[in-house]
Design a protein around this motif. Structure first.
Motif, PDB file in Angstrom:
ATOM      1  N   ASP A   1       0.883  -1.285  -0.140  1.00  0.00           N
ATOM      2  CA  ASP A   1       0.057  -0.031   0.014  1.00  0.00           C
ATOM      3  C   ASP A   1       0.819   1.265   0.010  1.00  0.00           C
ATOM      4  OD1 ASP A   1      -2.344   1.486   0.137  1.00  0.00           O
ATOM      5  OD2 ASP A   1      -2.996   0.932   1.880  1.00  0.00           O
ATOM      6  N   VAL A   2       1.255   1.548  -1.183  1.00  0.00           N
ATOM      7  CA  VAL A   2       2.369   2.666  -1.356  1.00  0.00           C
ATOM      8  C   VAL A   2       2.041   3.399  -2.716  1.00  0.00           C
ATOM      9  CG1 VAL A   2       4.096   1.209  -2.428  1.00  0.00           C
ATOM     10  CG2 VAL A   2       4.842   3.087  -1.318  1.00  0.00           C
ATOM     11  N   ASN A   3       2.296   4.626  -2.694  1.00  0.00           N
ATOM     12  CA  ASN A   3       1.985   5.344  -4.234  1.00  0.00           C
ATOM     13  C   ASN A   3       3.124   5.224  -4.753  1.00  0.00           C
ATOM     14  OD1 ASN A   3       1.592   7.207  -5.715  1.00  0.00           O
ATOM     15  ND2 ASN A   3       1.052   8.978  -4.718  1.00  0.00           N
ATOM     16  N   SER A   4       2.956   4.391  -5.699  1.00  0.00           N
ATOM     17  CA  SER A   4       4.304   3.917  -6.754  1.00  0.00           C
ATOM     18  C   SER A   4       4.485   5.249  -7.623  1.00  0.00           C
ATOM     19  CB  SER A   4       3.750   3.069  -7.725  1.00  0.00           C
ATOM     20  OG  SER A   4       2.568   3.143  -8.355  1.00  0.00           O
ATOM     21  N   LYS A   5       3.798   5.927  -7.842  1.00  0.00           N
ATOM     22  CA  LYS A   5       3.922   7.344  -8.519  1.00  0.00           C
ATOM     23  C   LYS A   5       4.790   8.087  -7.882  1.00  0.00           C
ATOM     24  CE  LYS A   5      -0.186   7.260 -11.451  1.00  0.00           C
ATOM     25  NZ  LYS A   5      -1.181   7.914 -11.649  1.00  0.00           N
ATOM     26  N   LEU A   6       4.850   8.397  -6.540  1.00  0.00           N
ATOM     27  CA  LEU A   6       5.630   9.014  -5.632  1.00  0.00           C
ATOM     28  C   LEU A   6       7.322   8.474  -5.531  1.00  0.00           C
ATOM     29  CD1 LEU A   6       5.891  11.371  -3.658  1.00  0.00           C
ATOM     30  CD2 LEU A   6       5.191   9.859  -1.897  1.00  0.00           C
ATOM     31  N   GLY A   7       7.040   7.181  -5.467  1.00  0.00           N
ATOM     32  CA  GLY A   7       8.288   6.402  -5.387  1.00  0.00           C
ATOM     33  C   GLY A   7       9.085   6.662  -6.847  1.00  0.00           C
ATOM     34  N   VAL A   8       8.636   6.461  -7.855  1.00  0.00           N
ATOM     35  CA  VAL A   8       9.165   6.770  -9.302  1.00  0.00           C
ATOM     36  C   VAL A   8       9.700   8.204  -9.061  1.00  0.00           C
ATOM     37  CG1 VAL A   8       9.080   6.763 -11.641  1.00  0.00           C
ATOM     38  CG2 VAL A   8       7.983   5.052 -10.185  1.00  0.00           C
ATOM     39  N   ILE A   9       8.950   9.174  -8.735  1.00  0.00           N
ATOM     40  CA  ILE A   9       9.301  10.573  -8.833  1.00  0.00           C
ATOM     41  C   ILE A   9      10.319  10.813  -7.816  1.00  0.00           C
ATOM     42  CG2 ILE A   9       8.592  12.803  -8.092  1.00  0.00           C
ATOM     43  CD1 ILE A   9       5.877  12.190  -9.252  1.00  0.00           C
ATOM     44  N   VAL A  10      10.775  10.266  -6.649  1.00  0.00           N
ATOM     45  CA  VAL A  10      11.845  10.181  -5.871  1.00  0.00           C
ATOM     46  C   VAL A  10      13.001   9.785  -6.504  1.00  0.00           C
ATOM     47  CG1 VAL A  10      12.620   9.616  -3.633  1.00  0.00           C
ATOM     48  CG2 VAL A  10      10.311  10.602  -3.691  1.00  0.00           C
TER      49      VAL A  10
ATOM     50  N   TRP B   1      13.989  -0.778   0.517  1.00  0.00           N
ATOM     51  CA  TRP B   1      13.756  -2.251   0.626  1.00  0.00           C
ATOM     52  C   TRP B   1      13.370  -2.454   1.885  1.00  0.00           C
ATOM     53  CZ3 TRP B   1      16.128  -5.645   3.791  1.00  0.00           C
ATOM     54  CH2 TRP B   1      15.728  -6.994   3.634  1.00  0.00           C
ATOM     55  N   LEU B   2      14.175  -1.749   2.829  1.00  0.00           N
ATOM     56  CA  LEU B   2      13.793  -1.882   4.215  1.00  0.00           C
ATOM     57  C   LEU B   2      12.694  -1.515   4.835  1.00  0.00           C
ATOM     58  CD1 LEU B   2      14.866  -2.846   7.063  1.00  0.00           C
ATOM     59  CD2 LEU B   2      15.980  -0.476   7.462  1.00  0.00           C
ATOM     60  N   LEU B   3      12.068  -0.111   4.220  1.00  0.00           N
ATOM     61  CA  LEU B   3      10.947   0.274   4.541  1.00  0.00           C
ATOM     62  C   LEU B   3       9.638  -0.453   3.841  1.00  0.00           C
ATOM     63  CD1 LEU B   3      11.664   4.159   3.727  1.00  0.00           C
ATOM     64  CD2 LEU B   3      11.416   3.299   5.950  1.00  0.00           C
ATOM     65  N   LEU B   4       9.931  -1.011   2.924  1.00  0.00           N
ATOM     66  CA  LEU B   4       8.821  -1.769   2.397  1.00  0.00           C
ATOM     67  C   LEU B   4       8.631  -3.064   2.952  1.00  0.00           C
ATOM     68  CD1 LEU B   4       9.268  -1.468  -1.693  1.00  0.00           C
ATOM     69  CD2 LEU B   4       7.291  -0.639  -0.410  1.00  0.00           C
ATOM     70  N   ARG B   5       9.663  -3.591   3.478  1.00  0.00           N
ATOM     71  CA  ARG B   5       9.608  -4.916   4.385  1.00  0.00           C
ATOM     72  C   ARG B   5       9.034  -4.559   5.772  1.00  0.00           C
ATOM     73  NH1 ARG B   5       9.686  -6.411   0.196  1.00  0.00           N
ATOM     74  NH2 ARG B   5      11.115  -7.668  -1.150  1.00  0.00           N
ATOM     75  N   THR B   6       9.100  -3.407   6.291  1.00  0.00           N
ATOM     76  CA  THR B   6       8.991  -3.328   8.064  1.00  0.00           C
ATOM     77  C   THR B   6       7.817  -2.196   8.160  1.00  0.00           C
ATOM     78  OG1 THR B   6      10.590  -1.186   7.984  1.00  0.00           O
ATOM     79  CG2 THR B   6      11.333  -3.872   8.562  1.00  0.00           C
ATOM     80  N   ILE B   7       7.642  -1.283   7.300  1.00  0.00           N
ATOM     81  CA  ILE B   7       6.628  -0.104   7.685  1.00  0.00           C
ATOM     82  C   ILE B   7       5.313  -0.318   6.709  1.00  0.00           C
ATOM     83  CG2 ILE B   7       6.372   2.252   7.831  1.00  0.00           C
ATOM     84  CD1 ILE B   7       8.984   2.761   8.613  1.00  0.00           C
ATOM     85  N   VAL B   8       5.566  -0.488   5.440  1.00  0.00           N
ATOM     86  CA  VAL B   8       4.567  -0.076   4.427  1.00  0.00           C
ATOM     87  C   VAL B   8       3.506  -1.633   4.697  1.00  0.00           C
ATOM     88  CG1 VAL B   8       4.007  -0.125   1.898  1.00  0.00           C
ATOM     89  CG2 VAL B   8       5.932   0.818   2.755  1.00  0.00           C
ATOM     90  N   LYS B   9       2.246  -1.112   4.699  1.00  0.00           N
ATOM     91  CA  LYS B   9       1.286  -2.244   4.936  1.00  0.00           C
ATOM     92  C   LYS B   9       0.819  -2.692   3.691  1.00  0.00           C
ATOM     93  CE  LYS B   9       0.786  -1.058   9.166  1.00  0.00           C
ATOM     94  NZ  LYS B   9       1.386  -1.975  10.476  1.00  0.00           N
TER      95      LYS B   9
END
Length: 158
Positions: free
Chosen positions: A78-87, A117-125
């Protein structure tokens, strides 16, 4: 609204769903302990059938789409993929604009990827996504027919 007992921490604590009405409006449903058999569209007032009883397992897992009845749901972060690509593009463009040498560019981008990778494994739902009707379900552990997102299956239904 209480969380499902034994709900993994990588799932949302509150159950909710986003389903589409026949008029095209996406309706968000906040779900409690009692799961509805239907919802009402806020735009047109028509009922939207959501059959949680047929798709919810005894252990609380969601196995199939309550909105359209499709048998397989995708497990997605549950992450905004567009924001990730922009960053990533902004950081890469800044490194290019500053004329950072290639080895130093990798020295910046590799730790950046590890942090991601760490954020996706620990924080992102995570949430469950229906391939057919694109409905989203949060707060439900995935059932046996739920699989990680598959692009080929997604494209077959779009």
């Amino acid at each position: 609204m209480s969380a499902e007992p034994g709900l993994p921490t990588r799932d949302h604590a509150q159950r909710s769903a986003v389903v589409r009405c026949a008029c095209g409006h996406w309706q968000e449903l906040a779900l409690g302990d009692e799961l509805p058999a239907a919802a009402r569209c806020a735009k047109c007032g028509q009922p939207i059938a959501v059959d949680f009883a047929a798709r919810l397992g005894a252990d609380g897992t969601l196995d199939g789409c309550p909105a359209c009845g499709y048998h397989t749901l995708a497990i997605q972060k549950d992450v905004n993929s567009k924001l990730g690509v922009i960053v990533v593009v902004v950081v890469f463009a800044a490194l290019l604009a500053l004329r950072v040498p290639l080895p130093w560019m990798f020295a910046v981008l590799i730790p950046f990827a590890l942090l991601d990778w760490l954020l996706l494994r620990t924080i992102v739902k995570r949430f469950l996504l229906c391939y057919r009707c694109k409905a989203q379900f949060r707060g439900f552990p995935p059932g046996a027919h739920c699989r990680p997102f598959d692009l080929a299956t997604w494209e077959a239904h779009t």
